[in-house]
Design an enzyme around this catalytic site. Structure first.
Site, mmCIF file in Angstrom:
data_model
loop_
_atom_site.group_PDB
_atom_site.id
_atom_site.type_symbol
_atom_site.label_atom_id
_atom_site.label_comp_id
_atom_site.label_asym_id
_atom_site.label_seq_id
_atom_site.Cartn_x
_atom_site.Cartn_y
_atom_site.Cartn_z
ATOM 1 N N ILE A 105 0.698 -1.240 0.051
ATOM 2 C CA ILE A 105 -0.253 -0.188 0.067
ATOM 3 C C ILE A 105 0.633 1.285 -0.069
ATOM 4 O O ILE A 105 0.526 2.113 -0.469
ATOM 5 C CB ILE A 105 -1.004 -0.024 1.277
ATOM 6 C CG1 ILE A 105 -1.990 1.247 1.124
ATOM 7 C CG2 ILE A 105 -0.254 0.067 2.617
ATOM 8 C CD1 ILE A 105 -2.878 1.334 -0.217
ATOM 9 N N GLU A 163 -7.229 -1.618 5.855
ATOM 10 C CA GLU A 163 -7.211 -2.358 6.903
ATOM 11 C C GLU A 163 -6.229 -3.123 7.181
ATOM 12 O O GLU A 163 -5.592 -3.696 6.148
ATOM 13 C CB GLU A 163 -8.826 -2.898 7.316
ATOM 14 C CG GLU A 163 -9.029 -3.619 6.083
ATOM 15 C CD GLU A 163 -8.533 -4.900 5.644
ATOM 16 O OE1 GLU A 163 -7.760 -5.342 6.501
ATOM 17 O OE2 GLU A 163 -8.568 -4.915 4.443
ATOM 18 N N GLY A 304 -5.778 -6.787 0.911
ATOM 19 C CA GLY A 304 -6.495 -6.055 1.788
ATOM 20 C C GLY A 304 -5.477 -4.510 1.967
ATOM 21 O O GLY A 304 -4.944 -4.178 0.540
ATOM 22 N N GLU A 305 -5.424 -3.751 2.972
ATOM 23 C CA GLU A 305 -4.541 -2.520 3.102
ATOM 24 C C GLU A 305 -5.080 -1.425 2.183
ATOM 25 O O GLU A 305 -4.383 -0.429 2.499
ATOM 26 C CB GLU A 305 -3.105 -2.686 2.848
ATOM 27 C CG GLU A 305 -2.343 -4.048 3.473
ATOM 28 C CD GLU A 305 -1.005 -4.264 2.783
ATOM 29 O OE1 GLU A 305 -0.617 -3.345 1.984
ATOM 30 O OE2 GLU A 305 -0.346 -5.373 3.160
ATOM 31 N N GLY A 306 -6.198 -1.559 1.437
ATOM 32 C CA GLY A 306 -6.591 -0.558 0.772
ATOM 33 C C GLY A 306 -5.837 -0.500 -0.644
ATOM 34 O O GLY A 306 -5.940 0.244 -1.419
#
Length: 338
Positions: A105, A163, A304-306
């Protein structure tokens, strides 16, 4: 300025009364799009995205200059049930990686020209095991919502929230099962890569959790009982952006589960949001359908992580750049088609 969230009902009222898209700006952007030096519809969905963005920013010729990426991290008590292939300690380790710029990210946010912030939410205090009790009290959930609410840069013109939290695909699956029904297996996927035995355990955990808490109330009530601090913080940030009319690009399954809690409270709560991508987590496609969102990208991501939403920033930037920067037929001295 954002009002303070004094209680859950304040957030419910704000979502239900939040301002809508700028109708005049959307109309002006639509008119401009029809005059640009291209055949009608030649840029496909890029045209729709640019008009949508212009409406929410209230400008016929907008520019994306200050995108904001926020990653929230939290720990989940339900990991004690063996629902993840990784231990909870990985959450804190990955937060350190984010802070040192070493995660995917970080690279994607930098490539998109976005400011990135990381918020670790009481990692030494996991949420409750929601197969036995509520994940959070209403007060704890409100605190997490407020932390997301206040994390949004008021000068941002685009928001992505991501997240990190071992166990949070279990939380997201439980929220979706409680919100949309069906069977636990419909919403439960492999997350961090659990094997068949792990998937069976995880599915049983989701079923037990929803059996215990499924009738708790609306999306915010379910968020307290089945969510996590990082999931609630994402919901808080998305809600703040709705009040501020900052467009949002939604990330994967967990982010969309947080967003679904808001939509359950107010039908138009996600009108300011588009889906950045469809992830490889099995139930994400079904969740996007429930939210009425068509993904911009579908690249098999499941990090995830955006990350998927951050990747889509450049698609939206390109759409807006074409819309605002192209010449009209009159400006270019080009004969328009009939």
């Amino acid at each position: 300025m954002l009002p303070d969230l004094t209680n859950m009902d304040t957030l419910r009222d704000l979502l239900r009364s939040a301002p809508g898209i700028g109708v005049d700006a959307r109309a002006a952007a639509t008119e401009r799009n029809a005059q640009l030096t291209k055949p009608p519809g030649a840029l496909g969905r890029l045209e729709d995205l640019a008009i949508w963005y212009a409406g929410w920013r209230g400008e016929a010729r907008p520019c994306i200059a200050t995108p904001h990426v926020i990653v929230f991290a939290g720990n989940h008590g339900v990991t004690a049930q063996g629902v993840s292939a990784f231990p909870p300690a990985v959450t804190e380790q990955m937060v350190a990686n984010f802070q040192h710029g070493g995660a995917a990210i970080n690279q994607l946010a930098q490539a998109a020209g976005a400011r990135m912030d990381v918020h670790a939410l009481d990692l030494d205090r996991p949420t409750g095991d929601f197969t036995e009790k509520a994940a959070m009290s209403d007060a704890e959930c409100l605190d997490a919502l407020r932390r997301g609410w206040s994390a949004v840069d008021l000068s941002a013109d685009l928001l992505v929230v991501g997240e990190m939290g071992i166990g949070n695909t279990t939380s997201a699956a439980a929220l979706c099962h409680a919100l949309f029904g069906g069977n636990a297996a419909d919403w439960t996927g492999r997350g961090t890569g659990v094997d068949e035995a792990g998937l069976s355990i995880k599915t049983q955990v989701v079923a037990r959790a929803v059996g215990l808490h499924g009738g708790a109330g609306d999306g915010l009530s379910l968020l307290a009982r089945l969510g996590g601090r990082e999931v609630a913080a994402m919901a808080g940030a998305i809600a703040a952006a709705r009040v501020l009319r900052i467009p949002v690009i939604l990330d994967g399954f967990i982010c969309c589960a947080a967003a679904a809690c808001l939509q359950n409270v107010a039908a138009g709560a996600l009108d300011h949001a588009v889906a950045g991508h469809q992830s490889a987590e099995g139930a994400h496609g079904a969740l996007l359908q429930r939210l009425g969102k068509d993904p911009i990208l579908s690249l098999g991501l499941r990090l995830g992580e955006g990350s998927g939403a951050a990747l889509a920033i450049n698609i939206l930037k390109s759409a807006v750049a074409c819309h605002s920067g192209m010449a009209t037929f009159a400006e270019a001295g080009v004969a328009a088609g009939n």
